[in-house]
Write a protein that holds these residues in place. Structure first.
Motif, PDB file in Angstrom:
ATOM      1  N   SER A 143      20.053  24.346  37.836  1.00  0.00           N
ATOM      2  CA  SER A 143      19.917  24.511  36.390  1.00  0.00           C
ATOM      3  C   SER A 143      20.073  25.978  35.987  1.00  0.00           C
ATOM      4  O   SER A 143      20.455  26.280  34.868  1.00  0.00           O
ATOM      5  CB  SER A 143      18.566  23.970  35.906  1.00  0.00           C
ATOM      6  N   ARG A 144      19.783  26.907  36.918  1.00  0.00           N
ATOM      7  CA  ARG A 144      19.910  28.330  36.613  1.00  0.00           C
ATOM      8  C   ARG A 144      21.210  28.946  37.135  1.00  0.00           C
ATOM      9  O   ARG A 144      21.565  30.039  36.754  1.00  0.00           O
ATOM     10  CB  ARG A 144      18.732  29.088  37.211  1.00  0.00           C
ATOM     11  N   ALA A 145      21.903  28.248  38.054  1.00  0.00           N
ATOM     12  CA  ALA A 145      23.130  28.793  38.642  1.00  0.00           C
ATOM     13  C   ALA A 145      24.280  28.663  37.639  1.00  0.00           C
ATOM     14  O   ALA A 145      24.454  27.608  37.025  1.00  0.00           O
ATOM     15  CB  ALA A 145      23.477  28.038  39.914  1.00  0.00           C
ATOM     16  N   PRO A 146      25.052  29.736  37.448  1.00  0.00           N
ATOM     17  CA  PRO A 146      26.197  29.643  36.546  1.00  0.00           C
ATOM     18  C   PRO A 146      27.270  28.737  37.142  1.00  0.00           C
ATOM     19  O   PRO A 146      27.449  28.674  38.352  1.00  0.00           O
ATOM     20  CB  PRO A 146      26.695  31.089  36.458  1.00  0.00           C
ATOM     21  N   VAL A 147      27.978  28.035  36.292  1.00  0.00           N
ATOM     22  CA  VAL A 147      29.051  27.153  36.725  1.00  0.00           C
ATOM     23  C   VAL A 147      30.263  28.023  37.052  1.00  0.00           C
ATOM     24  O   VAL A 147      30.668  28.857  36.253  1.00  0.00           O
ATOM     25  CB  VAL A 147      29.392  26.124  35.620  1.00  0.00           C
ATOM     26  N   PHE A 148      30.820  27.821  38.245  1.00  0.00           N
ATOM     27  CA  PHE A 148      31.979  28.612  38.668  1.00  0.00           C
ATOM     28  C   PHE A 148      33.236  28.061  38.011  1.00  0.00           C
ATOM     29  O   PHE A 148      33.500  26.873  38.065  1.00  0.00           O
ATOM     30  CB  PHE A 148      32.123  28.584  40.186  1.00  0.00           C
ATOM     31  N   GLN A 149      33.985  28.931  37.387  1.00  0.00           N
ATOM     32  CA  GLN A 149      35.246  28.537  36.766  1.00  0.00           C
ATOM     33  C   GLN A 149      36.369  29.298  37.440  1.00  0.00           C
ATOM     34  O   GLN A 149      36.337  30.530  37.497  1.00  0.00           O
ATOM     35  CB  GLN A 149      35.214  28.830  35.275  1.00  0.00           C
ATOM     36  N   GLU A 150      37.347  28.559  37.936  1.00  0.00           N
ATOM     37  CA  GLU A 150      38.513  29.151  38.583  1.00  0.00           C
ATOM     38  C   GLU A 150      39.356  29.861  37.541  1.00  0.00           C
ATOM     39  O   GLU A 150      39.757  29.253  36.557  1.00  0.00           O
ATOM     40  CB  GLU A 150      39.332  28.064  39.290  1.00  0.00           C
ATOM     41  N   LYS A 151      39.600  31.158  37.741  1.00  0.00           N
ATOM     42  CA  LYS A 151      40.404  31.907  36.769  1.00  0.00           C
ATOM     43  C   LYS A 151      41.896  31.874  37.103  1.00  0.00           C
ATOM     44  O   LYS A 151      42.721  32.269  36.297  1.00  0.00           O
ATOM     45  CB  LYS A 151      39.908  33.349  36.669  1.00  0.00           C
ATOM     46  N   ILE A 152      42.229  31.399  38.307  1.00  0.00           N
ATOM     47  CA  ILE A 152      43.635  31.303  38.710  1.00  0.00           C
ATOM     48  C   ILE A 152      44.138  29.906  38.366  1.00  0.00           C
ATOM     49  O   ILE A 152      43.497  28.905  38.695  1.00  0.00           O
ATOM     50  CB  ILE A 152      43.770  31.579  40.216  1.00  0.00           C
ATOM     51  N   PRO A 153      45.286  29.794  37.693  1.00  0.00           N
ATOM     52  CA  PRO A 153      45.818  28.477  37.303  1.00  0.00           C
ATOM     53  C   PRO A 153      46.024  27.539  38.497  1.00  0.00           C
ATOM     54  O   PRO A 153      46.318  27.986  39.610  1.00  0.00           O
ATOM     55  CB  PRO A 153      47.152  28.820  36.647  1.00  0.00           C
ATOM     56  N   ALA A 154      45.869  26.243  38.250  1.00  0.00           N
ATOM     57  CA  ALA A 154      45.981  25.215  39.297  1.00  0.00           C
ATOM     58  C   ALA A 154      47.346  25.209  39.964  1.00  0.00           C
ATOM     59  O   ALA A 154      47.472  24.796  41.122  1.00  0.00           O
ATOM     60  CB  ALA A 154      45.673  23.841  38.716  1.00  0.00           C
ATOM     61  N   LYS A 155      48.391  25.681  39.294  1.00  0.00           N
ATOM     62  CA  LYS A 155      49.728  25.680  39.896  1.00  0.00           C
ATOM     63  C   LYS A 155      49.817  26.646  41.080  1.00  0.00           C
ATOM     64  O   LYS A 155      50.800  26.645  41.809  1.00  0.00           O
ATOM     65  CB  LYS A 155      50.796  26.020  38.850  1.00  0.00           C
ATOM     66  N   TYR A 156      48.774  27.467  41.287  1.00  0.00           N
ATOM     67  CA  TYR A 156      48.727  28.375  42.424  1.00  0.00           C
ATOM     68  C   TYR A 156      47.698  27.968  43.470  1.00  0.00           C
ATOM     69  O   TYR A 156      47.577  28.627  44.493  1.00  0.00           O
ATOM     70  CB  TYR A 156      48.422  29.799  41.955  1.00  0.00           C
ATOM     71  N   ASN A 157      46.925  26.913  43.218  1.00  0.00           N
ATOM     72  CA  ASN A 157      45.936  26.485  44.218  1.00  0.00           C
ATOM     73  C   ASN A 157      45.943  24.970  44.418  1.00  0.00           C
ATOM     74  O   ASN A 157      46.588  24.482  45.320  1.00  0.00           O
ATOM     75  CB  ASN A 157      44.530  27.043  43.931  1.00  0.00           C
ATOM     76  N   THR A 158      45.226  24.195  43.597  1.00  0.00           N
ATOM     77  CA  THR A 158      45.136  22.741  43.833  1.00  0.00           C
ATOM     78  C   THR A 158      46.481  22.043  43.697  1.00  0.00           C
ATOM     79  O   THR A 158      46.750  21.086  44.412  1.00  0.00           O
ATOM     80  CB  THR A 158      44.114  22.085  42.880  1.00  0.00           C
ATOM     81  N   ASN A 159      47.326  22.488  42.793  1.00  0.00           N
ATOM     82  CA  ASN A 159      48.671  21.915  42.606  1.00  0.00           C
ATOM     83  C   ASN A 159      49.724  22.991  42.878  1.00  0.00           C
ATOM     84  O   ASN A 159      50.647  23.176  42.093  1.00  0.00           O
ATOM     85  CB  ASN A 159      48.840  21.379  41.180  1.00  0.00           C
ATOM     86  N   THR A 160      49.604  23.669  43.982  1.00  0.00           N
ATOM     87  CA  THR A 160      50.455  24.830  44.242  1.00  0.00           C
ATOM     88  C   THR A 160      51.947  24.501  44.246  1.00  0.00           C
ATOM     89  O   THR A 160      52.359  23.453  44.737  1.00  0.00           O
ATOM     90  CB  THR A 160      50.071  25.537  45.550  1.00  0.00           C
ATOM     91  N   THR A 161      52.698  25.407  43.668  1.00  0.00           N
ATOM     92  CA  THR A 161      54.168  25.305  43.669  1.00  0.00           C
ATOM     93  C   THR A 161      54.775  26.476  44.437  1.00  0.00           C
ATOM     94  O   THR A 161      55.988  26.570  44.537  1.00  0.00           O
ATOM     95  CB  THR A 161      54.711  25.312  42.221  1.00  0.00           C
ATOM     96  N   LEU A 162      53.919  27.332  44.969  1.00  0.00           N
ATOM     97  CA  LEU A 162      54.401  28.498  45.705  1.00  0.00           C
ATOM     98  C   LEU A 162      54.843  28.113  47.118  1.00  0.00           C
ATOM     99  O   LEU A 162      54.099  27.463  47.855  1.00  0.00           O
ATOM    100  CB  LEU A 162      53.305  29.557  45.824  1.00  0.00           C
ATOM    101  N   VAL A 163      56.051  28.530  47.479  1.00  0.00           N
ATOM    102  CA  VAL A 163      56.554  28.349  48.837  1.00  0.00           C
ATOM    103  C   VAL A 163      57.169  29.682  49.262  1.00  0.00           C
ATOM    104  O   VAL A 163      57.960  30.269  48.523  1.00  0.00           O
ATOM    105  CB  VAL A 163      57.614  27.219  48.911  1.00  0.00           C
ATOM    106  N   ARG A 164      56.772  30.159  50.435  1.00  0.00           N
ATOM    107  CA  ARG A 164      57.292  31.419  50.950  1.00  0.00           C
ATOM    108  C   ARG A 164      57.661  31.235  52.418  1.00  0.00           C
ATOM    109  O   ARG A 164      57.087  30.407  53.122  1.00  0.00           O
ATOM    110  CB  ARG A 164      56.267  32.552  50.835  1.00  0.00           C
ATOM    111  N   GLU A 165      58.632  32.038  52.864  1.00  0.00           N
ATOM    112  CA  GLU A 165      59.062  31.972  54.256  1.00  0.00           C
ATOM    113  C   GLU A 165      58.514  33.169  55.018  1.00  0.00           C
ATOM    114  O   GLU A 165      58.632  34.308  54.572  1.00  0.00           O
ATOM    115  CB  GLU A 165      60.580  31.961  54.368  1.00  0.00           C
TER     116      GLU A 165
END
Length: 193
Positions: A155-177
């Motif tokens: 109840s006292r812990a702040p809710v963590f909000q991801e500041k990086i857009p989902a296209k770079y993490n959960t739905n990543t579109t980045l591909v590198r060699e």
């Protein structure tokens, strides 16, 4: 060339009758005679040596796992260095993922369970914010019922909000060699869609 034989016609017979060295005269290799046990010990030593060398040869040969290459770089979000971000490279063809955490300047270096670097080849790349750790105010006693849910008073812990857009993490579109040798892979992320 003389070869010595015992009464029974063999070295074994000579050992049994005690005649092993009766005709021995030092000088040339042809005339040197070994006792039965010396022959057995030499054969055992040769066999053991051959087995050990074979095992060492086999252990030293073959694939020791995937090839790794050094990967360093810088992560920016809207042109600003991104600090405390977790950068993960996951091989498309399979293998161990490599991770790194950015410093205050947004710089990272990858490592995996096999050592420093990343597996050579194509990778899906994800970048996530590292959640802040709670200290002091949010901590609860082990006697508190909320302790079983992570030891923090939710109840006292702040809710963590991801500041990086989902296209770079959960739905990543980045591909590198990752290529053999040293790689510098900079990731310029934007918050705009």
């Amino acid at each position: 060339m003389r070869r010595w034989r015992g009464r029974r016609g063999t070295v074994m017979g000579a050992v049994a009758t005690g005649e092993v060295f009766s005709n021995f005269s030092p000088g040339t290799w042809d005339e040197e005679i070994f006792s039965f046990w010396e022959v057995i010990l030499m054969a055992r030593f040769a066999w053991t040596t051959a087995c050990v060398l074979t095992m060492l040869f086999l252990a030293g040969c073959g694939a020791k796992g995937p090839r790794l290459a050094s990967v360093k770089g810088k992560v920016t979000l809207d042109g600003q260095p991104l600090a405390n971000a977790i950068v993960t490279f996951t091989p498309v063809a399979g293998g161990p993922a490599s991770t790194g955490v950015t410093n205050a300047n947004g710089e990272y270096e990858l490592a995996c369970q096999l050592g420093k670097g990343a597996v050579v080849g194509q990778h899906k790349v994800s970048v996530r914010s590292q959640p802040p750790t709670q200290t002091g105010a949010g901590a609860v006693s082990s006697d508190d019922p909320s302790y079983q849910y992570g030891g923090e008073d939710s109840s006292r812990a702040p809710v963590f909000q991801e500041k990086i857009p989902a296209k770079y993490n959960t739905n990543t579109t980045l591909v590198r060699e990752v290529k053999p040798g040293s790689n510098e892979i900079n990731l310029d992320l934007t918050t705009s869609p």
